[in-house]
Design a protein around this motif. Sequence first.
Motif, PDB file in Angstrom:
ATOM      1  N   LEU B  69       0.887  -1.121  -0.269  1.00  0.00           N
ATOM      2  CA  LEU B  69       0.060  -0.019  -0.066  1.00  0.00           C
ATOM      3  C   LEU B  69       0.962   1.175  -0.154  1.00  0.00           C
ATOM      4  O   LEU B  69       0.674   2.343  -0.607  1.00  0.00           O
ATOM      5  CB  LEU B  69      -0.903  -0.026   1.121  1.00  0.00           C
ATOM      6  CG  LEU B  69      -1.926  -0.807   1.242  1.00  0.00           C
ATOM      7  CD1 LEU B  69      -3.092  -0.976   2.341  1.00  0.00           C
ATOM      8  CD2 LEU B  69      -2.838  -0.872  -0.161  1.00  0.00           C
ATOM      9  N   ALA B  70       1.950   1.005   0.490  1.00  0.00           N
ATOM     10  CA  ALA B  70       3.007   2.222   0.606  1.00  0.00           C
ATOM     11  C   ALA B  70       3.518   2.626  -0.896  1.00  0.00           C
ATOM     12  O   ALA B  70       3.695   3.562  -1.258  1.00  0.00           O
ATOM     13  CB  ALA B  70       4.183   1.950   1.457  1.00  0.00           C
ATOM     14  N   CYS B  72       1.732   1.932  -3.628  1.00  0.00           N
ATOM     15  CA  CYS B  72       0.536   2.528  -4.316  1.00  0.00           C
ATOM     16  C   CYS B  72       0.504   4.012  -3.732  1.00  0.00           C
ATOM     17  O   CYS B  72       0.152   4.738  -4.895  1.00  0.00           O
ATOM     18  CB  CYS B  72      -0.688   1.734  -3.937  1.00  0.00           C
ATOM     19  SG  CYS B  72      -0.854   0.113  -4.283  1.00  0.00           S
ATOM     20  N   GLY B  73       0.719   4.140  -2.602  1.00  0.00           N
ATOM     21  CA  GLY B  73       0.594   5.614  -2.032  1.00  0.00           C
ATOM     22  C   GLY B  73       1.540   6.517  -2.904  1.00  0.00           C
ATOM     23  O   GLY B  73       1.489   7.616  -3.128  1.00  0.00           O
ATOM     24  N   GLY B  74       2.780   5.815  -3.048  1.00  0.00           N
ATOM     25  CA  GLY B  74       3.908   6.442  -3.622  1.00  0.00           C
ATOM     26  C   GLY B  74       3.528   6.783  -5.115  1.00  0.00           C
ATOM     27  O   GLY B  74       3.991   7.982  -5.657  1.00  0.00           O
ATOM     28  N   SER B  76       0.634   6.984  -6.397  1.00  0.00           N
ATOM     29  CA  SER B  76      -0.537   8.005  -6.349  1.00  0.00           C
ATOM     30  C   SER B  76      -0.316   9.240  -5.847  1.00  0.00           C
ATOM     31  O   SER B  76       0.637   9.432  -5.160  1.00  0.00           O
ATOM     32  CB  SER B  76      -1.807   7.462  -5.938  1.00  0.00           C
ATOM     33  OG  SER B  76      -1.915   7.364  -4.690  1.00  0.00           O
TER      34      SER B  76
END
Lengths: 132, 122
Positions: B69-70, B72-74, B76
């Motif tokens: 998820l980190a 994906c967060g990076g 987006s």
Amino acid sequence: MRPSRAQPLSDAPLSRPSAGGTLAVAAGGAAGSLARVAVVAPAAAALGVPAAAATLVVNVVGCVVIGMVSGPRRGAPAWLATGVLGGFTTFSGWVLDVGRLLPHAPAAALLLLLATPSLCIGGCLLGQRVRG
Amino acid sequence: MSGVLLLTTLAVAVMVAGAVGTLLRWGVLAVVRHRGVRGGTAWVNVPASLAAGAVAAAGWAEPATVAALALCGGVSTYSSLALEAARALQERSREGAAVVGGGMALGLLAGAAGAGAVLLLS
């Protein structure tokens, strides 16, 4: 004042960024991500603030700051805009938070759905105004 | 693993994932802007949301989920999206506003599609 000019497109090849510039963007992304995941999220949990609210605050703060550091002609340096602020803010986190809230708290999900873009865009405009 | 070691491992994983995700976003958006392709940040936000939905639904162990998820967060971003929206408002560009709104809607749908696909297949 420099004359405004359309963005040059596709004729010239993409310029390769320097190793130092690439490292700076990566380091900014690492720092921004760490701040969101390992600092803000646990702090919010410790204070009893819901995770979705923490993500909302992160995104709004990141959008205010990008407004403050981005000029109308030239953007902020890549290590800051792409790196730190891009790593700090998260679109996928917003999507997940809305999805997680939807089954149990549909009203909160709808509120988050609308509040995030409104406050982020408003925050960015506010940041630009503060910068002058 | 002891608590401190686990936390350190998670922090390093988040930093590496955030750095890799940020470089991916930088590269994709450089190509998008260079070629003058419409869509802007939707080119990173929609795939990142699809992946995040799938990861969240997959139910992996916590360290793997946090790292994925980190990433994906990076990949987006909301800050660049807000800048695109601010520009569209200031230029009174209907097309710009449609791109921003459409990107948001597609991202939300992608997250649901990613989660739905994983739940259907598992």
